[in-house]
Design a protein around this motif. Sequence first.
Motif, mmCIF file in Angstrom:
data_model
loop_
_atom_site.group_PDB
_atom_site.id
_atom_site.type_symbol
_atom_site.label_atom_id
_atom_site.label_comp_id
_atom_site.label_asym_id
_atom_site.label_seq_id
_atom_site.Cartn_x
_atom_site.Cartn_y
_atom_site.Cartn_z
ATOM 1 N N MET A 124 -53.857 -13.765 -81.696
ATOM 2 C CA MET A 124 -54.577 -13.902 -82.955
ATOM 3 C C MET A 124 -55.635 -12.801 -83.056
ATOM 4 S SD MET A 124 -57.040 -17.006 -84.059
ATOM 5 C CE MET A 124 -56.540 -17.736 -85.554
ATOM 6 N N ALA A 125 -55.681 -12.119 -84.172
ATOM 7 C CA ALA A 125 -56.699 -11.111 -84.461
ATOM 8 C C ALA A 125 -56.825 -10.068 -83.359
ATOM 9 C CB ALA A 125 -58.042 -11.787 -84.736
ATOM 10 N N ARG A 126 -55.713 -9.481 -82.974
ATOM 11 C CA ARG A 126 -55.705 -8.514 -81.877
ATOM 12 C C ARG A 126 -56.420 -7.204 -82.216
ATOM 13 N NH1 ARG A 126 -52.090 -11.865 -80.366
ATOM 14 N NH2 ARG A 126 -50.660 -11.865 -78.664
ATOM 15 N N HIS A 127 -56.603 -6.923 -83.504
ATOM 16 C CA HIS A 127 -57.243 -5.673 -83.910
ATOM 17 C C HIS A 127 -58.751 -5.669 -83.671
ATOM 18 C CE1 HIS A 127 -57.862 -8.325 -87.315
ATOM 19 N NE2 HIS A 127 -58.850 -7.543 -87.688
ATOM 20 N N LEU A 128 -59.309 -6.818 -83.360
ATOM 21 C CA LEU A 128 -60.754 -6.912 -83.192
ATOM 22 C C LEU A 128 -61.195 -6.283 -81.871
ATOM 23 C CD1 LEU A 128 -61.302 -10.566 -84.460
ATOM 24 C CD2 LEU A 128 -61.554 -8.438 -85.737
ATOM 25 N N LYS A 129 -62.341 -5.613 -81.905
ATOM 26 C CA LYS A 129 -62.883 -4.967 -80.711
ATOM 27 C C LYS A 129 -64.178 -5.614 -80.248
ATOM 28 C CE LYS A 129 -60.909 -0.546 -81.984
ATOM 29 N NZ LYS A 129 -61.155 0.819 -82.417
ATOM 30 N N ILE A 130 -64.844 -6.324 -81.135
ATOM 31 C CA ILE A 130 -66.137 -6.922 -80.817
ATOM 32 C C ILE A 130 -65.983 -8.393 -80.455
ATOM 33 C CG2 ILE A 130 -68.419 -7.479 -81.733
ATOM 34 C CD1 ILE A 130 -68.209 -4.925 -83.443
ATOM 35 N N PHE A 131 -65.038 -9.069 -81.115
ATOM 36 C CA PHE A 131 -64.834 -10.500 -80.886
ATOM 37 C C PHE A 131 -63.405 -10.770 -80.457
ATOM 38 C CE2 PHE A 131 -68.071 -10.282 -84.265
ATOM 39 C CZ PHE A 131 -69.080 -11.022 -83.699
ATOM 40 N N GLN A 132 -63.258 -11.682 -79.516
ATOM 41 C CA GLN A 132 -61.953 -12.247 -79.210
ATOM 42 C C GLN A 132 -61.927 -13.608 -79.906
ATOM 43 O OE1 GLN A 132 -61.188 -12.917 -75.075
ATOM 44 N NE2 GLN A 132 -59.256 -13.913 -75.461
ATOM 45 N N VAL A 133 -60.870 -13.874 -80.650
ATOM 46 C CA VAL A 133 -60.751 -15.137 -81.368
ATOM 47 C C VAL A 133 -59.489 -15.836 -80.889
ATOM 48 C CG1 VAL A 133 -60.547 -16.232 -83.630
ATOM 49 C CG2 VAL A 133 -61.930 -14.157 -83.366
ATOM 50 N N GLU A 134 -59.647 -17.103 -80.477
ATOM 51 C CA GLU A 134 -58.518 -17.902 -80.026
ATOM 52 C C GLU A 134 -58.498 -19.202 -80.816
ATOM 53 O OE1 GLU A 134 -58.501 -17.821 -75.427
ATOM 54 O OE2 GLU A 134 -60.531 -17.304 -76.103
ATOM 55 N N LYS A 135 -57.362 -19.509 -81.371
ATOM 56 C CA LYS A 135 -57.208 -20.738 -82.137
ATOM 57 C C LYS A 135 -56.375 -21.706 -81.302
ATOM 58 C CE LYS A 135 -55.472 -22.285 -86.626
ATOM 59 N NZ LYS A 135 -54.825 -21.826 -87.863
ATOM 60 N N GLU A 136 -57.021 -22.771 -80.864
ATOM 61 C CA GLU A 136 -56.376 -23.820 -80.087
ATOM 62 C C GLU A 136 -56.822 -25.155 -80.675
ATOM 63 O OE1 GLU A 136 -57.167 -23.364 -75.888
ATOM 64 O OE2 GLU A 136 -56.906 -21.194 -76.010
ATOM 65 N N PRO A 137 -56.127 -25.609 -81.748
ATOM 66 C CA PRO A 137 -56.572 -26.814 -82.445
ATOM 67 C C PRO A 137 -56.922 -27.950 -81.491
ATOM 68 C CG PRO A 137 -54.719 -25.837 -83.575
ATOM 69 C CD PRO A 137 -54.882 -25.078 -82.283
ATOM 70 N N PRO A 138 -58.046 -28.599 -81.750
ATOM 71 C CA PRO A 138 -58.882 -28.558 -82.951
ATOM 72 C C PRO A 138 -59.984 -27.504 -82.892
ATOM 73 C CG PRO A 138 -59.705 -30.266 -81.509
ATOM 74 C CD PRO A 138 -58.499 -29.656 -80.826
ATOM 75 N N CYS A 139 -59.873 -26.560 -81.947
ATOM 76 C CA CYS A 139 -60.951 -25.586 -81.739
ATOM 77 C C CYS A 139 -60.549 -24.183 -82.150
ATOM 78 C CB CYS A 139 -61.341 -25.528 -80.251
ATOM 79 S SG CYS A 139 -61.944 -27.074 -79.590
ATOM 80 N N ILE A 140 -61.569 -23.441 -82.555
ATOM 81 C CA ILE A 140 -61.455 -21.992 -82.647
ATOM 82 C C ILE A 140 -62.567 -21.449 -81.749
ATOM 83 C CG2 ILE A 140 -62.849 -21.807 -84.748
ATOM 84 C CD1 ILE A 140 -60.940 -19.421 -85.494
#
Length: 124
Positions: free
Chosen positions: A1-17
């Motif tokens: 998810m959102a691999r283009h980001l360089k400042i933030f890593q974002v992981e979506k694992e319901p119910p959490c982001i």
Amino acid sequence: MARHLKIFQVEKEPPCIFVTPLGQGASFRYADLQMESNSVRTLVADQTVPLLIIDLKNMNYFGSEFIGALITLGREKKLRGGKVAICSANPNMYDVLKGMSLFKLWPYFESRDEAIAGLSGESA
């Protein structure tokens, strides 16, 4: 998810982001931080993942612009009816966040697992 980001890593694992800042907050260019924050804010707005956990495990320092970006992300989740927590700050960053009263906005937990349990157990 959102691999283009360089400042933030974002992981979506319901119910959490999970939003995990990468690198050091003082080294980010303001324009890059704003652009990425806007991208992440769109992901955070997803109401199918009601829990936002900001994981600071990789951070040793961050400036006021960076803290402002985190506050914006947290407010976006709260506006959508979600819950927010911060976790895994090193002792120095914990003291900075506490001194800024950020823990009055959102609870702090020592780990992701504690944050998940804490937010899941809170009443809406």
